[in-house]
Motif scaffolding. Structure first.
Motif, PDB file in Angstrom:
ATOM      1  N   LYS A 112       0.891  -1.153   0.053  1.00 34.79           N
ATOM      2  CA  LYS A 112      -0.055   0.102  -0.095  1.00 34.79           C
ATOM      3  C   LYS A 112       0.809   1.269   0.034  1.00 34.79           C
ATOM      4  CE  LYS A 112      -3.657   2.121   2.775  1.00 34.79           C
ATOM      5  NZ  LYS A 112      -4.435   2.070   3.770  1.00 34.79           N
ATOM      6  N   TYR A 113       1.812   1.457   0.672  1.00 33.93           N
ATOM      7  CA  TYR A 113       2.577   2.466   0.794  1.00 33.93           C
ATOM      8  C   TYR A 113       3.811   2.624  -0.319  1.00 33.93           C
ATOM      9  CZ  TYR A 113       0.958   2.883   5.740  1.00 33.93           C
ATOM     10  OH  TYR A 113       0.005   2.963   6.594  1.00 33.93           O
ATOM     11  N   GLY A 114       4.043   1.454  -0.824  1.00 30.53           N
ATOM     12  CA  GLY A 114       5.006   1.459  -1.909  1.00 30.53           C
ATOM     13  C   GLY A 114       4.044   2.052  -3.110  1.00 30.53           C
ATOM     14  N   ASN A 115       2.611   1.853  -3.251  1.00 31.20           N
ATOM     15  CA  ASN A 115       1.950   2.346  -4.348  1.00 31.20           C
ATOM     16  C   ASN A 115       1.838   3.811  -4.222  1.00 31.20           C
ATOM     17  OD1 ASN A 115       1.440  -0.168  -5.590  1.00 31.20           O
ATOM     18  ND2 ASN A 115      -0.622  -0.451  -4.152  1.00 31.20           N
ATOM     19  N   TYR A 116       1.684   4.259  -2.804  1.00 25.91           N
ATOM     20  CA  TYR A 116       1.880   5.673  -2.530  1.00 25.91           C
ATOM     21  C   TYR A 116       2.966   6.212  -3.313  1.00 25.91           C
ATOM     22  CZ  TYR A 116      -2.118   5.410   0.792  1.00 25.91           C
ATOM     23  OH  TYR A 116      -3.332   4.935   1.140  1.00 25.91           O
ATOM     24  N   ALA A 117       4.227   5.745  -2.997  1.00 29.37           N
ATOM     25  CA  ALA A 117       5.323   6.218  -3.509  1.00 29.37           C
ATOM     26  C   ALA A 117       5.359   6.388  -5.146  1.00 29.37           C
ATOM     27  CB  ALA A 117       6.488   5.531  -2.949  1.00 29.37           C
ATOM     28  N   ARG A 118       4.832   5.315  -5.824  1.00 27.43           N
ATOM     29  CA  ARG A 118       4.937   5.228  -6.992  1.00 27.43           C
ATOM     30  C   ARG A 118       4.045   6.260  -7.834  1.00 27.43           C
ATOM     31  NH1 ARG A 118       4.526  -0.134  -5.692  1.00 27.43           N
ATOM     32  NH2 ARG A 118       6.267  -1.487  -6.350  1.00 27.43           N
ATOM     33  N   SER A 119       2.817   6.527  -7.014  1.00 24.54           N
ATOM     34  CA  SER A 119       1.890   7.667  -7.178  1.00 24.54           C
ATOM     35  C   SER A 119       2.487   9.089  -7.236  1.00 24.54           C
ATOM     36  CB  SER A 119       0.523   7.584  -6.714  1.00 24.54           C
ATOM     37  OG  SER A 119       0.621   7.803  -5.366  1.00 24.54           O
ATOM     38  N   ALA A 120       3.374   9.150  -6.157  1.00 22.29           N
ATOM     39  CA  ALA A 120       4.164  10.305  -6.016  1.00 22.29           C
ATOM     40  C   ALA A 120       5.315  10.410  -6.858  1.00 22.29           C
ATOM     41  CB  ALA A 120       4.834  10.470  -4.489  1.00 22.29           C
ATOM     42  N   ALA A 121       5.754   9.594  -7.364  1.00 26.74           N
ATOM     43  CA  ALA A 121       6.905   9.326  -8.430  1.00 26.74           C
ATOM     44  C   ALA A 121       6.355   9.813  -9.827  1.00 26.74           C
ATOM     45  CB  ALA A 121       7.550   8.235  -8.694  1.00 26.74           C
ATOM     46  N   ASP A 122       5.111   9.502 -10.023  1.00 26.29           N
ATOM     47  CA  ASP A 122       4.453   9.869 -11.147  1.00 26.29           C
ATOM     48  C   ASP A 122       4.071  11.198 -11.412  1.00 26.29           C
ATOM     49  OD1 ASP A 122       4.583   7.338 -12.363  1.00 26.29           O
ATOM     50  OD2 ASP A 122       2.399   6.484 -11.683  1.00 26.29           O
ATOM     51  N   ALA A 123       3.554  11.731 -10.049  1.00 31.60           N
ATOM     52  CA  ALA A 123       3.159  13.267 -10.237  1.00 31.60           C
ATOM     53  C   ALA A 123       4.433  14.061 -10.228  1.00 31.60           C
ATOM     54  CB  ALA A 123       2.602  13.522  -8.539  1.00 31.60           C
ATOM     55  N   VAL A 124       5.363  13.638  -9.551  1.00 29.14           N
ATOM     56  CA  VAL A 124       6.897  14.534  -9.750  1.00 29.14           C
ATOM     57  C   VAL A 124       7.308  14.434 -11.099  1.00 29.14           C
ATOM     58  CG1 VAL A 124       9.088  14.390  -9.158  1.00 29.14           C
ATOM     59  CG2 VAL A 124       7.469  14.131  -7.264  1.00 29.14           C
ATOM     60  N   SER A 125       7.031  13.126 -11.863  1.00 29.35           N
ATOM     61  CA  SER A 125       7.621  13.049 -13.083  1.00 29.35           C
ATOM     62  C   SER A 125       6.764  13.986 -14.195  1.00 29.35           C
ATOM     63  CB  SER A 125       7.399  11.818 -13.669  1.00 29.35           C
ATOM     64  OG  SER A 125       7.857  11.516 -14.936  1.00 29.35           O
ATOM     65  N   SER A 126       5.323  14.066 -13.908  1.00 33.41           N
ATOM     66  CA  SER A 126       4.496  14.691 -14.787  1.00 33.41           C
ATOM     67  C   SER A 126       4.632  16.368 -14.694  1.00 33.41           C
ATOM     68  CB  SER A 126       3.114  14.481 -14.638  1.00 33.41           C
ATOM     69  OG  SER A 126       2.672  14.639 -13.192  1.00 33.41           O
ATOM     70  N   PHE A 127       5.168  16.591 -13.152  1.00 35.43           N
ATOM     71  CA  PHE A 127       5.506  18.214 -13.027  1.00 35.43           C
ATOM     72  C   PHE A 127       6.921  18.349 -13.908  1.00 35.43           C
ATOM     73  CE2 PHE A 127       7.845  21.079 -10.622  1.00 35.43           C
ATOM     74  CZ  PHE A 127       7.007  22.441 -10.773  1.00 35.43           C
ATOM     75  N   ALA A 128       7.796  17.492 -13.839  1.00 38.27           N
ATOM     76  CA  ALA A 128       9.236  17.735 -14.527  1.00 38.27           C
ATOM     77  C   ALA A 128       8.900  17.949 -16.070  1.00 38.27           C
ATOM     78  CB  ALA A 128       9.895  16.495 -14.173  1.00 38.27           C
ATOM     79  N   GLU A 129       7.897  17.015 -16.618  1.00 39.56           N
ATOM     80  CA  GLU A 129       7.416  17.088 -17.882  1.00 39.56           C
ATOM     81  C   GLU A 129       6.890  18.445 -18.399  1.00 39.56           C
ATOM     82  OE1 GLU A 129       5.295  13.687 -19.120  1.00 39.56           O
ATOM     83  OE2 GLU A 129       6.893  12.427 -18.489  1.00 39.56           O
ATOM     84  N   LYS A 130       6.058  19.056 -17.529  1.00 38.37           N
ATOM     85  CA  LYS A 130       5.402  20.162 -17.740  1.00 38.37           C
ATOM     86  C   LYS A 130       6.338  21.259 -17.552  1.00 38.37           C
ATOM     87  CE  LYS A 130       0.722  18.949 -15.869  1.00 38.37           C
ATOM     88  NZ  LYS A 130      -0.300  19.162 -14.932  1.00 38.37           N
ATOM     89  N   LEU A 131       7.223  21.270 -16.681  1.00 44.72           N
ATOM     90  CA  LEU A 131       8.282  22.255 -16.430  1.00 44.72           C
ATOM     91  C   LEU A 131       9.232  22.268 -17.638  1.00 44.72           C
ATOM     92  CD1 LEU A 131       9.438  24.205 -14.712  1.00 44.72           C
ATOM     93  CD2 LEU A 131      10.991  22.574 -13.775  1.00 44.72           C
ATOM     94  N   ASN A 132       9.584  21.077 -18.298  1.00 44.68           N
ATOM     95  CA  ASN A 132      10.570  21.059 -19.365  1.00 44.68           C
ATOM     96  C   ASN A 132       9.799  21.562 -20.566  1.00 44.68           C
ATOM     97  OD1 ASN A 132      12.570  20.110 -17.876  1.00 44.68           O
ATOM     98  ND2 ASN A 132      12.384  18.101 -18.367  1.00 44.68           N
TER      99      ASN A 132
END
Length: 178
Positions: A112-132
């Motif tokens: 369950k907590y690993g999934n939270y980490a994966r969703s956080a990683a996805d959110a951070v990755s999408s933010f990086a893509e928007k920024l770039n």
């Protein structure tokens, strides 16, 4: 009767003494006006080169100021673009680190907590893509809109960022001392 003649003789003498003083004052006014107009013309002729020089200096100053402003703006945009690229790279690296740690979190804490980490990683990755994908001007305009819509959150975020930057600087200074 002699007394009457004496008093009448004195009266015209006093009146005559006052009138010449008044005539002298009126005689000076026209001469002064003529001199002033000639002086103004002479002054204007003498000042014309100075005025032209001042106008030229002001134009040069304006050109220099606008040139300085343009150079400063281009350097600021260049620095902002470099900062944006570095930030995008750092955020992508952070996303990868979170994604890599998700498996460890699965094993240690639970899936369950690993999934939270994966969703956080996805959110951070999408933010990086928007920024770039955005230009610096677009990012600045987005920031202005956000500050207009919610100034309290913007002030809080600025305080947190300031605190983090000061901590980073302080830790960097501590590393240099050692």
């Amino acid at each position: 009767m002699a007394d009457v003649k004496k008093s009448t003789e004195k009266a015209p003498a006093k009146a005559a003494a006052k009138k010449p003083a008044a005539k002298k004052a009126t005689a000076k006014k026209p001469a002064a006006t003529k001199d002033t107009s000639e002086q103004r013309t002479t002054r204007a002729q003498k000042a014309a080169p100075l005025k032209a020089g001042a106008t030229k200096a002001a134009a040069t100053k304006t050109e220099t100021t606008s040139d300085f402003k343009d150079r400063a703006l281009s350097k600021a945009k260049s620095a902002a673009s470099q900062g944006k690229e570095r930030t995008g790279t750092a955020i992508e690296n952070l996303s990868r680190m979170i994604e890599d740690s998700a498996k460890t979190i699965d094993d240690n804490v639970g899936e369950k907590y690993g999934n939270y980490a994966r969703s956080a990683a996805d959110a951070v990755s999408s933010f990086a893509e928007k920024l770039n994908s955005k230009e610096v001007d677009e990012i600045v305009e987005d920031a202005r809109e956000y500050v207009r819509k919610s100034p309290a959150v913007a002030i809080g975020a600025a305080a947190v960022v300031g605190f983090l930057v000061s901590r980073l600087i302080k830790s960097g200074m501590d590393d240099n001392d050692a």
